[in-house]
Write an enzyme that holds these catalytic residues in place. Structure first.
Site, short mmCIF file in Angstrom:
data_model
loop_
_atom_site.label_atom_id
_atom_site.label_comp_id
_atom_site.label_asym_id
_atom_site.label_seq_id
_atom_site.Cartn_x
_atom_site.Cartn_y
_atom_site.Cartn_z
N ILE A 6 40.40 33.00 40.34
CA ILE A 6 39.30 33.93 40.62
C ILE A 6 38.35 34.00 39.43
O ILE A 6 38.79 34.19 38.29
CB ILE A 6 39.83 35.34 40.92
N ASN A 87 33.71 34.17 42.73
CA ASN A 87 33.19 35.53 42.82
C ASN A 87 32.07 35.83 41.83
O ASN A 87 31.15 36.60 42.13
CB ASN A 87 34.33 36.53 42.62
N TYR A 154 17.95 34.01 42.54
CA TYR A 154 19.20 34.47 43.13
C TYR A 154 19.32 34.03 44.59
O TYR A 154 20.35 33.48 45.01
CB TYR A 154 19.28 35.99 43.02
N LYS A 158 22.09 31.33 46.12
CA LYS A 158 23.05 31.73 47.14
C LYS A 158 22.87 30.91 48.42
O LYS A 158 23.86 30.59 49.11
CB LYS A 158 22.91 33.22 47.43
N THR A 191 28.04 47.71 42.31
CA THR A 191 28.45 46.89 41.17
C THR A 191 27.34 46.84 40.14
O THR A 191 26.28 47.44 40.30
CB THR A 191 28.79 45.46 41.63
#
Length: 253
Positions: A6, A87, A154, A158, A191
């Site tokens: 991870i 992640n 970004y 993605k 977050t």
């Protein structure tokens, strides 16, 4: 033994994933993050195995060597499944593309796209011979599909994650022991990325007030809840049948 590799485990979703996985003594969790995180005290409370690598995903040239070290920890005589969760992610630069610094753009693509790509390549390379359950979970974003101004780096990175996930699925789907791969949009989560968005000026990001409102009204999901949903998806029997998962839902048990 189930192995979990991870990235981005020092905070947010990654940290929540680790803490939830620590409840099972048959788990070996391999944590990768730029900032050191003290899991020693956590490990004492739970029976799972945990290993930690301090690594900056911007240093992509070192990923091959990192995986050589990671797989020295894998006991091939005692493994029934192995999972990779890409992640880690960063949001910057935020703003019109002509105002973005070249170094920030490069770092964004290194961390958000090239690192997951190279992690995926190395994961498959090191597990090709293993006749066990193998899965990759790429944490993407709705920004890959639903575009806003001032997030071009970004969103593009993605979208690239989604694209290579689809490509890897095509490469793996007819193999006898395939790597199953999914790219998921985890939703709006409280977050560090959300904190960064809310601290951006209106001049750089015209939609900043919308994100402030979502936060003030309590419409952001917690990292713990998101991690729970992600693990349910990862363990699901139909995992990989749908390469892009746009909505996370938690089943009632």
């Amino acid at each position: 033994m189930k192995y979990f590799i991870i990235t981005g485990t020092s905070r947010g979703i990654g940290e929540s994933l680790v803490k939830q996985l620590l409840h099972n003594q048959d788990h070996h969790i391999i944590c990768i993050s730029r900032n050191e995180h003290n899991f020693v005290d956590i490990e004492k409370e739970y029976p799972a195995h945990i290993s930690y690598f301090s690594f900056d995903l911007n240093e992509i040239i070192g990923i091959d060597h990192l995986f050589q070290k990671i797989f020295t920890l894998v006991d091939e005589q005692n493994i029934n499944s192995i999972y990779l969760i890409n992640n880690a992610g960063i949001l910057s630069p935020i703003g019109p593309v002509e105002e973005n610094e070249s170094e920030e753009i490069i770092r964004n693509f290194n961390v958000n796209l090239l690192a997951p790509y190279l992690f995926t390549a190395n994961f498959i390379r090191h597990t090709n011979h293993l006749k066990v359950d193998k899965r990759i979970l790429n944490i993407s974003s709705g920004s890959a599909k639903y575009l806003l101004p001032s997030q071009s780096a970004y969103s593009t990175a993605k979208a690239g994650v989604d694209s290579f996930s689809k490509s890897i699925h095509l490469e793996q789907k007819d193999k006898s022991h395939p790597v199953k791969i999914v790219s998921v949009y985890p939703g709006m989560i409280d977050t560090q990325l959300q904190t960064e968005i809310r601290s951006t000026s209106t001049e750089k990001f015209p939609h900043v007030e919308l994100f402030k409102q979502l936060h003030s009204e309590g419409n952001l999901q917690t990292p713990d809840k998101t991690a729970e949903q992600l693990l349910e998806l990862l363990y699901s029997a139909e995992y990989g049948a749908q390469t892009i998962v746009e909505e996370l839902t938690l089943n009632d048990h």
